[in-house]
Design an enzyme around this catalytic site. Structure first.
Site, PDB file in Angstrom:
ATOM      1  N   GLU A 260      17.674  39.606  12.513  1.00 41.18           N
ATOM      2  CA  GLU A 260      18.031  40.929  13.043  1.00 41.18           C
ATOM      3  C   GLU A 260      17.392  41.936  12.103  1.00 41.18           C
ATOM      4  O   GLU A 260      17.801  42.060  10.948  1.00 41.18           O
ATOM      5  CB  GLU A 260      19.561  41.055  13.098  1.00 41.18           C
ATOM      6  N   CYS A 294      21.333  49.462  11.214  1.00 38.36           N
ATOM      7  CA  CYS A 294      20.221  48.893  11.997  1.00 38.36           C
ATOM      8  C   CYS A 294      20.130  49.557  13.358  1.00 38.36           C
ATOM      9  O   CYS A 294      19.062  49.804  13.876  1.00 38.36           O
ATOM     10  CB  CYS A 294      20.436  47.400  12.232  1.00 38.36           C
TER      11      CYS A 294
END
Ligand code: ADP
Length: 491
Positions: A260, A294
């Protein structure tokens, strides 16, 4: 209360690794000093683990997986362990929130939100552990074919510093639910909650060697873990560059990975959107955790007829934003470390020098220690799609506005970066909601909402440079296991 807890941490805490159910210093006895981003002051130490410590931790996880009672433990018992860990996290919630916010500089309310999310992960995966199963498959006459979902074995989890408690929970929850054992390597800048939760896991009854925690630098402990032949699967959340290094290391053993790797996530605001509803969400999506998220919504694409109105309203809100110490609980805290602060400042000064319009700047609390790593939020307007702040993940409180002409233009702009993690769409037009949601390249698309953080049930992960594999929700259970197919012949 918080000050009192801070003092306890300051005075007596030299945090330790957890290997095979026992706590200890690094074999080298070396430590890393833990600094609080709010004032830059040292308040704890963690072990500077290296290859030798990683080796011991992997051996412990291997032994627990290959020979311990772990692999015979029924799924519902593993689920109970996770549920118990979630309960213990709740019981120690105040302490953990204070620790996390002191370690990372995030406002205390965000520390509390992280505790709540971590609890939910352990509850969710505790409940899911015995609810995932294989299939039977129609095959030739005289055969029966079925599948089992088996654990990979030893999972190496490399955790970033932005949401350590939450990201540890999503890795550990899914991996334990499927019967793996783990070695977790938190970030050198934010390891404390991981160690503390490792301790709570022992209290919850996790057998020895099932959950090991090694702290240390990425280039030493992290690199050793990702390249270790005793590790069966590697999971990482962080930047694409580190992700590449970890994938290359794991590839030397041909191991699977979940990556990720961040984003440059757009929110598209059409002229018919409910602007009042959108505004606080648009601001929060970049300000939460100081933009060190993120899934931060770092680009806002606005349909031209409402561009000026939305830009002005966002400008008003940005001018009133204040960064300050974690225990002051202001709009945002400090950046994680001086390097991150400078990185963000460099993006801001380069953009301003290149003539990009600064619509508004927030401020830094006048009482904030000058030794803290603060950055004032900045709102840039009329940004070109090719600008660095339009393409690169700044990981700070920097928001860029873009004007678009029509739906096609909006989709083109939304997909104009190398990333593809999350997107937001703001419109009342139902057909448009569906059309745009399908055409935006992002692992999660929110319609008239935004915010990946809380949705622990929702599969999460990227397209393109944002990575591969899926975490959260049931999908993570597939990533954390492999299908075994068994074929019986009985004619
Ligand atoms: P980035 O900001 O590039 O994502 P960080 O330094 O924040 O990287 O690291 C995220 C996590 O990755 C941390 O746990 C860090 O220790 C680890 N890490 C950094 N470099 C490496 C590497 N070369 N190999 C393995 N892990 C690494």
């Amino acid at each position: 209360m918080l000050q009192e807890l801070s003092r306890i941490v300051a005075q007596d805490k030299n945090f330790l690794n957890i290997i095979n159910g026992r706590q200890g210093a690094a074999l080298s006895q070396e430590t890393i000093t833990v600094l609080c981003p709010s004032d830059g002051m040292a308040f704890a130490t963690i072990p500077a683990g290296n290859k030798d410590d990683v080796d011991r931790a992997v051996q412990a996880a291997r032994e627990a997986f290959d020979h311990g009672p772990w692999s015979r433990m029924p799924a519902f018992e593993r689920g109970r362990l996770l549920t118990r860990l979630g309960q213990l996290i709740g019981k120690h919630g105040e302490e953990l929130a204070a620790l996390e916010s002191r370690d990372t500089g995030k406002p205390i309310r965000q520390g509390k939100a992280d505790v709540a999310a971590a609890m939910r992960y352990y509850e969710f995966y505790g409940g899911a552990a015995d609810k995932i199963h294989g299939d039977t498959i129609p095959f030739h006459d005289g055969y029966t074919a079925l599948t089992l979902r088996e654990p990979h074995g030893v999972v190496g989890g490399i955790i970033p510093w932005n949401y350590p408690m939450q990201i540890m929970a999503r890795v550990v929850g899914a991996a334990i639910a499927m019967g793996n054992t783990l070695v977790i390597k938190p970030a050198e800048d934010a390891s404390l909650s991981t160690i503390r939760i490792g301790e709570l896991a022992l209290e919850a009854g996790f057998p020895e060697g099932v959950l090991n925690v090694i702290t240390g630098y990425g280039r030493e402990a992290g690199a050793a873990l990702s390249a270790h032949p005793g590790v069966d699967y590697v999971t990482f959340t962080g930047s694409p560059a580190t992700g590449t290094a970890i994938q290359q290391a794991a590839a030397t053993n041909n191991r699977g990975v979940t990556m990720e790797l961040g984003g440059k996530s757009p929110q598209i605001v059409f002229a018919d959107a409910d602007i009042e509803k959108a505004l606080p969400v648009l601001v929060n999506a970049i300000i939460q955790n100081g933009g060190q998220t993120c899934s931060a919504g770092s680009r806002i694409l606005i349909e031209r007829p409402i561009y000026n109105e939305v830009a002005a309203a966002l400008g008003d809100r940005f001018s009133s934003l204040v960064a300050g110490p974690h225990d002051e609980d202001l709009d945002l805290g400090a950046m994680i470390n001086p390097a991150q602060k400078h990185r963000v400042e460099n993006y801001v000064s380069a953009a301003a020098e290149a003539g990009i319009d600064v619509i508004a700047r927030g401020s830094i609390d006048i009482n904030a220690p000058v030794s803290g790593y603060y950055v004032a939020p900045v709102l840039f307007g009329s940004v070109e799609a090719s600008a660095a702040i339009a393409q690169e993940e700044v990981f700070g409180p920097v928001l860029s506005l873009f004007a678009f002409d029509d739906e096609e233009d909006a989709i083109r702009l939304a997909n104009s970066t190398e990333y593809g993690l999350v997107a937001g769409i703001w419109t009342k037009d139902g057909a448009r909601q569906h059309r745009v949601a399908k055409r935006v390249r992002a692992g999660q698309v929110f319609v008239n909402a935004y915010g990946a953080g809380g949705g622990i049930e929702l599969p999460f992960g990227g397209f393109k440079k944002s990575g591969h594999g899926r975490e959260k929700g049931f999908e993570a259970l597939y990533d954390m296991s492999a299908t075994k197919t068994i074929i019986f012949r009985h004619d």
